[in-house]
Scaffold this motif. Structure first.
Motif, PDB file in Angstrom:
ATOM      1  N   PRO A   1       0.805  -1.230   0.000  1.00  0.00           N
ATOM      2  CA  PRO A   1       0.000   0.000   0.000  1.00  0.00           C
ATOM      3  C   PRO A   1       0.836   1.277   0.000  1.00  0.00           C
ATOM      4  N   THR A   2       2.084   1.192   0.449  1.00  0.00           N
ATOM      5  CA  THR A   2       2.925   2.384   0.485  1.00  0.00           C
ATOM      6  C   THR A   2       3.770   2.540  -0.774  1.00  0.00           C
TER       7      THR A   2
ATOM      8  N   SER B   1       1.028   2.321  -8.921  1.00  0.00           N
ATOM      9  CA  SER B   1       0.223   1.400  -8.101  1.00  0.00           C
ATOM     10  C   SER B   1      -1.277   1.664  -8.211  1.00  0.00           C
TER      11      SER B   1
END
Length: 175
Positions: free
Chosen positions: A67-68, A93
């Protein structure tokens, strides 16, 4: 300066000054070499960039991403001279399956990283030249420092001998 007629200038002092002067000349002569290396780097990177082709590809599948993370892997499909090609590449992403993305291919149709733009090529080549010259200069300065340390050590040893002779029973300091 090594050519000074100062009688207090020792042989070792002249040697350190000469090595320093030669080092400065060699460092200045290394500047054109660094420029040549930078220009050569720019030429190679530019040729590699010119041999790549931007292609619009459809994202088939996106790999799960941290997620980062800013980028993630994805399977993409595109047409290359009428032949469907599939490969994996890095995409933002936030990319979803079914969308299109720009990829770069080499002359064989393989996916390659996006080449740097003109500014990136110039900055990269300049960095190669500057850091190459700085490396040469640092090695030269290290050599001067080592010579200086050796001369200082020799001078200190000579002073020790002089003081031992002066403090001996028949030395000038014993009277």
């Amino acid at each position: 300066m090594p050519w000074s007629s100062n009688p207090l200038l020792r042989r070792g002092d002249r040697m350190v000054a000469t090595v320093g002067l030669v080092t400065a000349v060699v460092a200045l002569l290394a500047v054109p070499l660094a420029v040549l290396v930078g220009c050569s780097t720019y030429g190679q990177v530019s040729a590699r960039a010119a041999s790549t082709t931007p292609v619009t590809a459809r994202v088939v599948d996106v790999l799960p991403a941290d997620p980062t993370a800013l980028d993630t892997g994805a399977t993409v499909r595109w047409m290359d001279d009428g032949v469907a090609r599939t490969d994996t590449t890095s995409v933002p992403s936030t990319t979803r399956a079914g969308t299109t993305t720009r990829i770069w291919t080499d002359s064989s149709g393989n996916v390659v990283p996006q080449p740097p733009d003109r500014f990136g090529r110039v900055a990269g080549a300049a960095a190669v030249g500057v850091f190459g010259w700085l490396t040469i200069a640092a090695l030269l300065l290290a050599g001067v420092r080592l010579v200086g340390l050796g001369v200082a050590r020799r001078h200190a040893d000579r002073w020790d001998v002089e003081w031992r002779q002066a403090s001996a029973a028949d030395g000038w300091a014993s009277h």
